[in-house]
Design an enzyme around this catalytic site. Structure first.
Site, PDB file in Angstrom:
ATOM      1  N   VAL A  11       0.860  -1.191   0.000  1.00  0.00           N
ATOM      2  CA  VAL A  11       0.000   0.000   0.000  1.00  0.00           C
ATOM      3  C   VAL A  11       0.893   1.237   0.000  1.00  0.00           C
ATOM      4  CG1 VAL A  11      -1.584   1.335   1.464  1.00  0.00           C
ATOM      5  CG2 VAL A  11      -1.999  -1.100   1.053  1.00  0.00           C
ATOM      6  N   PRO A  14       1.334   8.537   1.468  1.00  0.00           N
ATOM      7  CA  PRO A  14       2.046   9.808   1.283  1.00  0.00           C
ATOM      8  C   PRO A  14       3.019  10.017   2.454  1.00  0.00           C
ATOM      9  CG  PRO A  14      -0.308  10.088   0.914  1.00  0.00           C
ATOM     10  CD  PRO A  14      -0.124   8.725   1.528  1.00  0.00           C
ATOM     11  N   LEU A  16       4.359  12.543   3.816  1.00  0.00           N
ATOM     12  CA  LEU A  16       4.101  13.643   4.740  1.00  0.00           C
ATOM     13  C   LEU A  16       2.596  13.831   4.879  1.00  0.00           C
ATOM     14  CD1 LEU A  16       6.101  16.919   4.797  1.00  0.00           C
ATOM     15  CD2 LEU A  16       3.629  17.042   4.875  1.00  0.00           C
ATOM     16  N   GLY A  17       2.127  13.824   6.108  1.00  0.00           N
ATOM     17  CA  GLY A  17       0.703  14.034   6.343  1.00  0.00           C
ATOM     18  C   GLY A  17       0.496  15.144   7.350  1.00  0.00           C
ATOM     19  N   LEU A  18      -0.761  15.563   7.493  1.00  0.00           N
ATOM     20  CA  LEU A  18      -1.093  16.564   8.513  1.00  0.00           C
ATOM     21  C   LEU A  18      -1.425  15.850   9.812  1.00  0.00           C
ATOM     22  CD1 LEU A  18      -1.798  19.636   9.097  1.00  0.00           C
ATOM     23  CD2 LEU A  18      -4.190  18.902   8.838  1.00  0.00           C
ATOM     24  N   GLY A  19      -0.785  16.260  10.907  1.00  0.00           N
ATOM     25  CA  GLY A  19      -1.138  15.760  12.230  1.00  0.00           C
ATOM     26  C   GLY A  19      -2.190  16.662  12.850  1.00  0.00           C
ATOM     27  N   TYR A  49      -8.180  11.746  20.000  1.00  0.00           N
ATOM     28  CA  TYR A  49      -8.024  13.205  19.826  1.00  0.00           C
ATOM     29  C   TYR A  49      -9.379  13.919  19.845  1.00  0.00           C
ATOM     30  CZ  TYR A  49      -3.364  12.053  17.845  1.00  0.00           C
ATOM     31  OH  TYR A  49      -2.102  11.573  17.618  1.00  0.00           O
ATOM     32  N   HIS A 107      -2.960   2.776  19.491  1.00  0.00           N
ATOM     33  CA  HIS A 107      -2.399   4.060  19.933  1.00  0.00           C
ATOM     34  C   HIS A 107      -1.206   3.896  20.869  1.00  0.00           C
ATOM     35  CE1 HIS A 107      -3.764   8.476  20.398  1.00  0.00           C
ATOM     36  NE2 HIS A 107      -2.491   8.403  20.711  1.00  0.00           N
TER      37      HIS A 107
END
Ligand code: A2P
Length: 295
Positions: A11, A14, A16-19, A49, A107
């Site tokens: 799979v 990407p 870089l992702g947004l946290g 979160y 987590h």
């Protein structure tokens, strides 16, 4: 645009992702929309979160096809156990407004109740086999947790998301991940944990580090961009958090420069070996007052 890495089950993720850790729900939708508008295609959230609904809303508002956005979320420990974790998937998918989650991870290990950690991971394996998730993994696992997990489960985690920034480089975890073929994903990649208010006094922000600053000036980039580039060149996935549109754009503008070998070594040398977040072996996360609501 973002680069991609290939997980151990082929799979593509990407890099870089947004946290969105500590992104208040009322700011999360706008942050996700801003990120997707700036070219991000990966959002990392967690049931714990409390902002999965807002993440889903931001993705829908972006107008992008669902298949163009990689969604990662995490099962909180109060939902560990086989049936509980299957239900946790349903809660997260419903809040996100999706049928399938791209990457679902545990987590935390629960060293004090490792049998429930194993049961939770086996539920992730079942979700993977059923196509409800495209990849599975873990977070905050140290090498001995990985070893204990591998002894009792079949699917090698695709990802281990851990605290990792220049002041805490976790070389042993990185080696253990690499030996398994597990991608190391850095949380707090620009060291947010070194300056979050209320996380302890007298700490120095890695954003103010002199070495990082010198390298940033040399490349006409910001300290955050230098740290993100350091991760990318060393093969890690990163999920910098921001709710500020300018910093969201800045954090993905890291694909047009290269750090030298010497600069990478200089950044590695900043490691202090001291974590900012909780020690996964010392804290019993089931004692934290956090329950995940129904969808
Ligand atoms: P904000 O959301 O106001 O931008 P990390 O992901 O390493 O934990 O870092 C997150 C922290 O760093 C947040 O406090 C975030 O605040 C801040 N931040 C994010 N991007 C940048 C940047 N490019 N420069 C400085 N601070 C940043």
């Amino acid at each position: 645009m973002t680069d991609f890495l290939t997980l151990n089950n082929d799979v593509r993720i990407p890099t870089l992702g947004l946290g969105v850790f500590q992104s208040p729900p009322d700011e999360t939708t706008a942050a996700v929309e801003a990120a997707l508008g700036a070219g991000y295609r990966h959002i990392d959230t967690a049931a714990g979160y409390g902002n999965e609904r807002e993440v889903g809303e931001g993705i829908r508002r972006s107008g992008l096809d669902r298949s163009d956005v990689f969604i990662e979320t995490k099962v909180w420990v109060s939902d560990y156990g086989h049936d509980e974790t299957l239900h946790a998937f349903e809660k997260s998918a419903t809040k996100l407004g999706v049928d399938q989650i791209d990457l679902l991870i545990l987590h935390q290990p629960m060293p004090q109740h490792f049998e429930r950690t194993i049961a939770a991971y086996q539920a992730l394996e079942a979700l993977l086999a059923d196509g409800r998730v495209r990849a599975i993994g873990v977070s905050n696992f140290m090498p001995h947790h990985l070893e204990a997990l591998r002894a009792e489960t079949d699917v090698v985690p695709a990802v281990n998301q851990v605290e990792l920034h220049p002041y805490f480089t976790q070389s042993e975890v990185q080696r253990a991940d690499a030996a398994l073929g597990t991608l190391t994903q850095a949380w707090s990649p620009i060291g947010g944990i070194t300056f979050y208010p209320g996380w302890g006094e007298g700490r120095k922000s890695v954003l103010d580090d002199d070495t990082i600053g010198r390298i940033a000036v040399a490349h006409d980039k910001s300290p955050a961009q230098v740290m993100l580039r350091w991760h990318l060149q060393q093969g890690r996935s990163v999920i910098p958090k921001s709710t500020n549109p300018d910093r969201i754009r800045q954090n993905i503008d890291v694909f047009d420069f290269d750090l030298t070998e010497g600069e990478l070594v200089d950044i590695d040398a900043l490691d202090r070996g001291v974590r900012g977040g909780p020690d996964p072996d010392e804290v019993d996360p089931s004692t934290w007052d956090l329950e995940i609501s129904e969808a």
